[in-house]
Write an enzyme that holds these catalytic residues in place. Structure first.
Site, PDB file in Angstrom:
ATOM      1  N   SER A 133     -86.067  -7.638 -39.577  1.00  0.00           N
ATOM      2  CA  SER A 133     -84.648  -7.362 -39.382  1.00  0.00           C
ATOM      3  C   SER A 133     -84.001  -8.336 -38.414  1.00  0.00           C
ATOM      4  CB  SER A 133     -84.464  -5.938 -38.834  1.00  0.00           C
ATOM      5  OG  SER A 133     -85.115  -5.806 -37.570  1.00  0.00           O
TER       6      SER A 133
ATOM      7  N   HIS B 271     -85.131  -6.800 -46.572  1.00  0.00           N
ATOM      8  CA  HIS B 271     -84.867  -5.960 -45.411  1.00  0.00           C
ATOM      9  C   HIS B 271     -84.417  -4.578 -45.859  1.00  0.00           C
ATOM     10  CE1 HIS B 271     -82.257  -4.952 -41.682  1.00  0.00           C
ATOM     11  NE2 HIS B 271     -83.466  -4.439 -41.568  1.00  0.00           N
TER      12      HIS B 271
ATOM     13  N   GLU C  79     -81.313  -5.738 -48.071  1.00  0.00           N
ATOM     14  CA  GLU C  79     -80.798  -7.105 -47.942  1.00  0.00           C
ATOM     15  C   GLU C  79     -81.861  -8.064 -48.481  1.00  0.00           C
ATOM     16  OE1 GLU C  79     -77.895  -7.057 -44.062  1.00  0.00           O
ATOM     17  OE2 GLU C  79     -80.052  -7.047 -43.671  1.00  0.00           O
TER      18      GLU C  79
ATOM     19  N   ASN D 222     -76.687  -6.479 -39.345  1.00  0.00           N
ATOM     20  CA  ASN D 222     -76.849  -6.618 -37.898  1.00  0.00           C
ATOM     21  C   ASN D 222     -75.949  -7.692 -37.306  1.00  0.00           C
ATOM     22  OD1 ASN D 222     -78.650  -4.550 -37.303  1.00  0.00           O
ATOM     23  ND2 ASN D 222     -80.412  -5.782 -37.909  1.00  0.00           N
TER      24      ASN D 222
END
Length: 529
Positions: free
Chosen positions: A148, A169, A181, A219
């Protein structure tokens, strides 16, 4: 441009790899092919469950002796619970258990068509693992990391065939959350990324493509959701409970940032923020919070330690958001011009039985006592000494919002403020009055999310559709930031950021990005036609 869309893979990609993924339509990994999962923690077990229920033979491996067997037992128990809840029939459970195996030696993964790693977030450890795996599995096997925060490109850097390496991910808990992802490193072959994409899509997930940049999509884009709340708190504008309530009950977010970081873990959230900040060479738009750093240093990490922003001790009472006392609503108001994104308020006010007078003007509400209610624009009310300015915050849906947030200077006539409070209470809203904070809470958060998201799209990290999908599914935003920016208007968002930039000495943190400025200019051009 995005590597996952336009960049061809390494010259080391073999003909067998190309043949395996096909030329006309890239095929998903066949259900008869083995999926190996390395790492048997919560995420590894969750990914294994997803692949297993989809119909693949699954092999679990962990470097710690006995862990793989323990994970197989835990997964079997999970399947039993699904049967008990009626979510899986007994025959499917028996078939799945028959396809699930613990591997005590990496050599047992040799026939895997897809290997997904979910081990410790340490670059060197992951690099060593994949160097070993590359010697075991066939050249046509896809290698994937669930990282991540680390660079997919760097993990694959020493491989003989970096083109077959990709990031997958998943979000925790993997069996429940739909988003994955699909991250293309600099050397990832586009056909390999597509094969990985089609595979997880076939597992019932919603994949999004993105290039290998710090934070990927979620993120990276999510940083302002935490950062702006922390900034308002550090400025003394509002307490954590009130900020959380504003973003939940006015902004439409599922959780507020303080309660969410307590759930995630303050150490984990701060580490991600710091990692993204460092990876972008300490770009001020991603600056971490000193208040959160102190919380981490004190060991108050959230739910897992019993104390974070809030106490989770047995019997502890949760702080309530600041809520204004009942006030009398005005009998009439005057609406000057168009209120923009807040225009739905006019119909709500009329439905509440309050007379609305309409006049041409600059887009605000005039109260009988002389107060001027305006949607926050990044300015502050103390700049208008001779006027009774009260700002109200942006809402995702003014009709559905259960709370409205007001901001004004401390010396405002209490009677004027009471009229504003009473007006919104007459609409069935609770009202929070915060300090004289430019951009308030929801508006500045949405503006920064839109700015970061727009920049990500323009830099080829992902498409606008994938960015919005990722933020809705990955972190449960009420709307993708780009969709929300379109609703509010890029010109308004850009203008708000310009006002914030003029009021903060933060090295360009609030300066609107070029992409946002371009879109604002396009709106101006469209309006002038």
């Amino acid at each position: 441009m995005s590597a996952n869309v336009t960049v061809r893979g390494s010259d080391d990609v073999t003909a067998s790899e190309t043949a395996a993924v096909g030329q006309d339509r890239i095929a998903a990994v066949g259900r008869d092919r083995t999926v190996a999962v390395v790492g048997t923690g919560t995420m590894g077990q969750g990914i294994a469950q997803v692949a297993l229920v989809a119909g693949h033979p699954v092999r679990l491996y962990d470097s710690a002796p006995g862990r793989a067997a323990e994970a197989v037992a835990a997964l079997t128990a999970r399947l039993d619970r699904l049967v008990a809840k009626g979510r899986l029939d007994a025959a499917a459970r028996e078939a799945a258990v028959g396809r699930l195996h613990a591997a005590e030696d990496p050599a047992e993964l040799a026939d895997a068509a897809l290997v997904i790693e979910a081990i410790v977030e340490n670059l060197q450890v992951k690099q060593r693992l994949f160097a070993d795996l590359a010697k075991i599995v066939g050249d046509d096997a896809v290698l994937a990391t669930n990282t991540s925060s680390l660079s997919v490109t760097a993990i694959a850097g020493g491989l003989r065939l970096p083109g077959r390496f990709v990031g997958l991910h998943f979000f925790n808990p993997a069996p429940l959350l739909p988003l994955v992802e699909v991250v293309s490193g600099f050397a990832t072959d586009p056909d390999v990324a597509t094969r990985a994409y089609e595979t997880v899509k076939g597992w019932g997930k919603t994949p999004v493509r993105c290039a290998d940049t710090p934070g990927f999509i979620v993120n990276r884009v999510a940083r302002p959701f935490y950062a702006e709340a922390l900034r308002v708190f550090e400025e003394g504008g509002a307490d954590p409970a009130t900020i959380d309530a504003a973003l939940r009950e006015c902004g439409g977010f599922r959780m507020g940032p303080f309660e969410l970081t307590d759930l995630i873990g303050q150490d984990v959230n701060e580490a991600v923020t710091r990692s993204v900040w460092d990876s972008f060479y300490q770009d001020p738009k991603f600056t971490p919070s000193l208040a959160q750093r102190r919380l981490v240093e004190s060991g108050r990490l959230g739910r897992k330690t019993g104390q974070g922003w809030f106490s989770y001790a047995e019997g502890a009472e949760r702080p309530e958001p600041h809520t204004a006392a009942p006030a009398k609503a005005p009998e009439w108001i005057t609406v000057w011009g168009d209120l923009g994104p807040a225009e739905p308020l006019v119909g709500l006010i009329e439905a509440a039985g309050i007379t609305v007078l309409h006049k041409k003007g600059g887009g605000h509400i005039e109260l009988p006592g002389g107060g001027e209610l305006s949607l926050t624009d990044g300015e502050t009310s103390f700049e208008y000494d001779a006027e009774a300015i009260i700002y109200f915050d942006l809402a995702y849906d003014y009709a559905a919002a259960s709370r409205i947030v007001l901001s004004t200077r401390e010396d405002l006539d209490p009677g004027v403020l009471a009229e504003a409070v009473g007006l919104f209470q007459a609409l069935g809203k609770q009202v929070s009055v915060i300090g004289d904070v430019p951009g308030m809470i929801v508006a500045r958060t949405v503006a920064m999310l839109a700015d970061i998201a727009t920049d990500a799209v323009d830099r080829g990290v992902a498409t606008a559709e994938d960015v919005d999908t990722a933020m809705r599914l990955g972190v449960s935003y009420p709307a993708g930031p780009l969709e929300w920016a379109g609703r509010v208007g890029h010109r308004r968002i850009s203008g708000l950021l310009r006002e914030l930039h003029a009021r903060y000495t933060t090295g360009g943190r609030y300066a609107p990005g070029l992409g946002l400025v371009r879109r604002a200019a396009a709106e101006d051009a469209e309006d002038s036609r």
